[in-house]
Write a protein that holds these residues in place. Structure first.
Motif, PDB file in Angstrom:
ATOM      1  N   MET A  68      38.236-113.866  57.070  1.00 25.16           N
ATOM      2  CA  MET A  68      37.698-112.304  57.960  1.00 25.16           C
ATOM      3  C   MET A  68      38.224-111.888  58.658  1.00 25.16           C
ATOM      4  SD  MET A  68      33.571-111.302  59.351  1.00 25.16           S
ATOM      5  CE  MET A  68      33.835-111.710  61.202  1.00 25.16           C
ATOM      6  N   GLU A  69      39.004-110.492  58.626  1.00 24.11           N
ATOM      7  CA  GLU A  69      39.626-110.023  60.138  1.00 24.11           C
ATOM      8  C   GLU A  69      38.765-109.543  60.696  1.00 24.11           C
ATOM      9  OE1 GLU A  69      42.586-106.301  59.987  1.00 24.11           O
ATOM     10  OE2 GLU A  69      42.413-107.754  58.612  1.00 24.11           O
ATOM     11  N   PHE A  70      38.978-110.084  62.807  1.00 25.41           N
ATOM     12  CA  PHE A  70      38.929-109.383  63.291  1.00 25.41           C
ATOM     13  C   PHE A  70      38.929-107.644  63.962  1.00 25.41           C
ATOM     14  CE2 PHE A  70      37.584-109.440  68.124  1.00 25.41           C
ATOM     15  CZ  PHE A  70      36.646-110.575  68.629  1.00 25.41           C
ATOM     16  N   PRO A  71      38.137-106.853  63.855  1.00 26.12           N
ATOM     17  CA  PRO A  71      37.909-105.766  64.153  1.00 26.12           C
ATOM     18  C   PRO A  71      39.304-105.779  66.118  1.00 26.12           C
ATOM     19  CG  PRO A  71      35.428-106.009  63.797  1.00 26.12           C
ATOM     20  CD  PRO A  71      36.569-107.290  63.924  1.00 26.12           C
ATOM     21  N   THR A  72      39.917-104.307  65.666  1.00 25.31           N
ATOM     22  CA  THR A  72      40.143-103.703  66.960  1.00 25.31           C
ATOM     23  C   THR A  72      39.042-103.479  68.231  1.00 25.31           C
ATOM     24  OG1 THR A  72      41.828-102.881  65.426  1.00 25.31           O
ATOM     25  CG2 THR A  72      41.784-101.946  67.579  1.00 25.31           C
ATOM     26  N   ILE A  73      38.913-103.433  69.869  1.00 34.45           N
ATOM     27  CA  ILE A  73      38.607-102.978  70.318  1.00 34.45           C
ATOM     28  C   ILE A  73      40.092-102.317  70.975  1.00 34.45           C
ATOM     29  CG2 ILE A  73      37.442-104.145  72.654  1.00 34.45           C
ATOM     30  CD1 ILE A  73      37.285-106.492  70.958  1.00 34.45           C
ATOM     31  N   ASP A  74      39.044-101.154  71.560  1.00 29.44           N
ATOM     32  CA  ASP A  74      39.391-100.062  72.461  1.00 29.44           C
ATOM     33  C   ASP A  74      39.163-101.028  73.576  1.00 29.44           C
ATOM     34  OD1 ASP A  74      39.692 -98.062  74.196  1.00 29.44           O
ATOM     35  OD2 ASP A  74      39.233 -96.673  72.689  1.00 29.44           O
ATOM     36  N   PRO A  75      39.298-101.338  74.521  1.00 27.32           N
ATOM     37  CA  PRO A  75      38.972-101.645  76.337  1.00 27.32           C
ATOM     38  C   PRO A  75      38.133 -99.835  77.027  1.00 27.32           C
ATOM     39  CG  PRO A  75      41.198-102.042  75.781  1.00 27.32           C
ATOM     40  CD  PRO A  75      40.897-101.181  74.272  1.00 27.32           C
ATOM     41  N   LEU A  76      39.058 -98.706  76.478  1.00 26.87           N
ATOM     42  CA  LEU A  76      37.866 -98.099  77.500  1.00 26.87           C
ATOM     43  C   LEU A  76      36.662 -97.917  76.415  1.00 26.87           C
ATOM     44  CD1 LEU A  76      40.265 -95.133  77.818  1.00 26.87           C
ATOM     45  CD2 LEU A  76      39.188 -96.455  79.625  1.00 26.87           C
ATOM     46  N   VAL A  77      36.445 -98.368  75.292  1.00 29.41           N
ATOM     47  CA  VAL A  77      35.148 -98.229  74.444  1.00 29.41           C
ATOM     48  C   VAL A  77      34.053 -99.166  74.998  1.00 29.41           C
ATOM     49  CG1 VAL A  77      33.533 -98.350  72.810  1.00 29.41           C
ATOM     50  CG2 VAL A  77      35.514 -96.660  73.174  1.00 29.41           C
ATOM     51  N   ALA A  78      34.682-100.210  75.342  1.00 27.05           N
ATOM     52  CA  ALA A  78      33.731-101.989  75.582  1.00 27.05           C
ATOM     53  C   ALA A  78      33.302-101.856  77.055  1.00 27.05           C
ATOM     54  CB  ALA A  78      35.455-102.734  75.353  1.00 27.05           C
ATOM     55  N   ALA A  79      34.536-101.910  77.570  1.00 33.54           N
ATOM     56  CA  ALA A  79      33.752-101.225  79.226  1.00 33.54           C
ATOM     57  C   ALA A  79      32.714 -99.869  79.290  1.00 33.54           C
ATOM     58  CB  ALA A  79      35.017-100.449  80.159  1.00 33.54           C
ATOM     59  N   GLY A  80      32.944 -99.204  78.732  1.00 36.53           N
ATOM     60  CA  GLY A  80      31.558 -98.014  78.534  1.00 36.53           C
ATOM     61  C   GLY A  80      30.327 -99.149  78.126  1.00 36.53           C
ATOM     62  N   VAL A  81      30.857 -99.770  77.106  1.00 35.87           N
ATOM     63  CA  VAL A  81      28.960-100.646  76.622  1.00 35.87           C
ATOM     64  C   VAL A  81      28.695-100.729  77.280  1.00 35.87           C
ATOM     65  CG1 VAL A  81      28.674-102.047  74.343  1.00 35.87           C
ATOM     66  CG2 VAL A  81      30.110 -99.513  74.159  1.00 35.87           C
ATOM     67  N   LEU A  82      29.919-102.240  77.910  1.00 42.89           N
ATOM     68  CA  LEU A  82      29.213-102.668  78.932  1.00 42.89           C
ATOM     69  C   LEU A  82      29.180-102.404  80.246  1.00 42.89           C
ATOM     70  CD1 LEU A  82      30.484-105.597  79.938  1.00 42.89           C
ATOM     71  CD2 LEU A  82      30.918-104.919  81.614  1.00 42.89           C
ATOM     72  N   ALA A  83      29.201-100.973  81.158  1.00 41.48           N
ATOM     73  CA  ALA A  83      28.243-100.335  81.848  1.00 41.48           C
ATOM     74  C   ALA A  83      27.326 -99.558  81.241  1.00 41.48           C
ATOM     75  CB  ALA A  83      29.898 -98.957  82.569  1.00 41.48           C
ATOM     76  N   SER A  84      27.329 -98.670  79.923  1.00 41.59           N
ATOM     77  CA  SER A  84      26.233 -98.411  79.593  1.00 41.59           C
ATOM     78  C   SER A  84      24.969 -99.372  79.409  1.00 41.59           C
ATOM     79  CB  SER A  84      26.189 -97.222  78.617  1.00 41.59           C
ATOM     80  OG  SER A  84      26.438 -98.267  77.366  1.00 41.59           O
ATOM     81  N   THR A  85      25.162-100.705  79.407  1.00 41.36           N
ATOM     82  CA  THR A  85      24.187-101.244  78.218  1.00 41.36           C
ATOM     83  C   THR A  85      23.555-102.037  79.682  1.00 41.36           C
ATOM     84  OG1 THR A  85      25.524-102.886  77.747  1.00 41.36           O
ATOM     85  CG2 THR A  85      24.491-101.781  76.360  1.00 41.36           C
ATOM     86  N   ALA A  86      24.745-102.164  81.208  1.00 40.26           N
ATOM     87  CA  ALA A  86      24.439-102.780  81.949  1.00 40.26           C
ATOM     88  C   ALA A  86      23.150-101.595  83.013  1.00 40.26           C
ATOM     89  CB  ALA A  86      25.507-102.932  82.984  1.00 40.26           C
ATOM     90  N   ALA A  87      23.809-100.637  83.020  1.00 37.84           N
ATOM     91  CA  ALA A  87      23.085 -99.344  83.693  1.00 37.84           C
ATOM     92  C   ALA A  87      21.652 -99.530  83.161  1.00 37.84           C
ATOM     93  CB  ALA A  87      23.234 -97.656  83.527  1.00 37.84           C
ATOM     94  N   THR A  88      21.825 -99.365  81.225  1.00 36.97           N
ATOM     95  CA  THR A  88      20.407 -99.092  80.753  1.00 36.97           C
ATOM     96  C   THR A  88      19.408-100.378  81.327  1.00 36.97           C
ATOM     97  OG1 THR A  88      21.197 -98.254  78.843  1.00 36.97           O
ATOM     98  CG2 THR A  88      19.257 -99.588  78.404  1.00 36.97           C
ATOM     99  N   ASP A  89      20.082-101.552  81.265  1.00 40.51           N
ATOM    100  CA  ASP A  89      18.864-102.712  80.640  1.00 40.51           C
ATOM    101  C   ASP A  89      18.369-102.559  83.205  1.00 40.51           C
ATOM    102  OD1 ASP A  89      18.615-105.951  81.602  1.00 40.51           O
ATOM    103  OD2 ASP A  89      18.534-104.787  79.129  1.00 40.51           O
ATOM    104  N   ALA A  90      19.010-102.299  83.981  1.00 39.02           N
ATOM    105  CA  ALA A  90      18.818-101.702  85.144  1.00 39.02           C
ATOM    106  C   ALA A  90      18.002-101.318  85.261  1.00 39.02           C
ATOM    107  CB  ALA A  90      19.987-101.683  86.438  1.00 39.02           C
ATOM    108  N   VAL A  91      18.201 -99.821  84.480  1.00 35.69           N
ATOM    109  CA  VAL A  91      17.005 -98.369  84.979  1.00 35.69           C
ATOM    110  C   VAL A  91      15.924 -99.328  83.941  1.00 35.69           C
ATOM    111  CG1 VAL A  91      16.437 -96.483  83.713  1.00 35.69           C
ATOM    112  CG2 VAL A  91      18.181 -96.591  84.514  1.00 35.69           C
ATOM    113  N   TYR A  92      15.691 -99.920  82.816  1.00 35.53           N
ATOM    114  CA  TYR A  92      14.275-100.611  82.304  1.00 35.53           C
ATOM    115  C   TYR A  92      13.691-101.618  83.271  1.00 35.53           C
ATOM    116  CZ  TYR A  92      11.772-103.392  79.173  1.00 35.53           C
ATOM    117  OH  TYR A  92      11.045-103.962  78.294  1.00 35.53           O
ATOM    118  N   VAL A  93      14.793-102.248  84.077  1.00 35.39           N
ATOM    119  CA  VAL A  93      14.221-102.975  85.407  1.00 35.39           C
ATOM    120  C   VAL A  93      13.036-101.945  85.941  1.00 35.39           C
ATOM    121  CG1 VAL A  93      13.533-104.893  87.368  1.00 35.39           C
ATOM    122  CG2 VAL A  93      14.875-105.168  85.213  1.00 35.39           C
ATOM    123  N   PHE A  94      14.001-100.748  86.527  1.00 36.34           N
ATOM    124  CA  PHE A  94      12.886 -99.915  87.243  1.00 36.34           C
ATOM    125  C   PHE A  94      12.204 -99.620  86.403  1.00 36.34           C
ATOM    126  CE2 PHE A  94      17.370-100.346  89.649  1.00 36.34           C
ATOM    127  CZ  PHE A  94      16.815-101.630  90.867  1.00 36.34           C
TER     128      PHE A  94
END
Length: 100
Positions: free
Chosen positions: A1-27
């Motif tokens: 199984m080959e490991f997929p390519t990761i785009d660092p900007l998309v990875a950072a965007g996913v991390l930031a958007s889910t962090a914000a999403t979870d924070a908004v969920y708490v509020f």
């Protein structure tokens, strides 16, 4: 199984958007708990808007789910920490009020 390519900007965007999403969920939950309808509705709307980017990103590449999980953990931890500063839990507030 080959490991997929990761785009660092998309990875950072996913991390930031889910962090914000979870924070908004708490509020959102805090607003529901205190029965603030407009605030709860607003947080709910923001919650769905923020989650769209992450969902679209990680459905095209499963590796981004790892960044989504990390972002959710960061968002939950940071937002509960922030809630402690904004509105201390009732038990803490009661103990402080009873001091002479």
């Amino acid at each position: 199984m080959e490991f997929p390519t990761i785009d660092p900007l998309v990875a950072a965007g996913v991390l930031a958007s889910t962090a914000a999403t979870d924070a908004v969920y708490v509020f959102f939950n805090a607003a529901v708990s205190t029965r603030r309808r407009v605030a709860a509705a607003s947080w709910s709307s923001a919650w769905y808007l923020l989650s769209a980017f992450a969902v679209i990103s990680y459905t095209s590449n499963w590796v981004y789910v790892l960044f989504a999980a990390a972002g959710a953990w960061i968002g939950g931890f940071a937002s509960v920490t922030a809630l402690d500063y904004v509105a201390p839990p009732l038990k803490k507030r009661t103990e402080e009020d009873q001091r002479p």
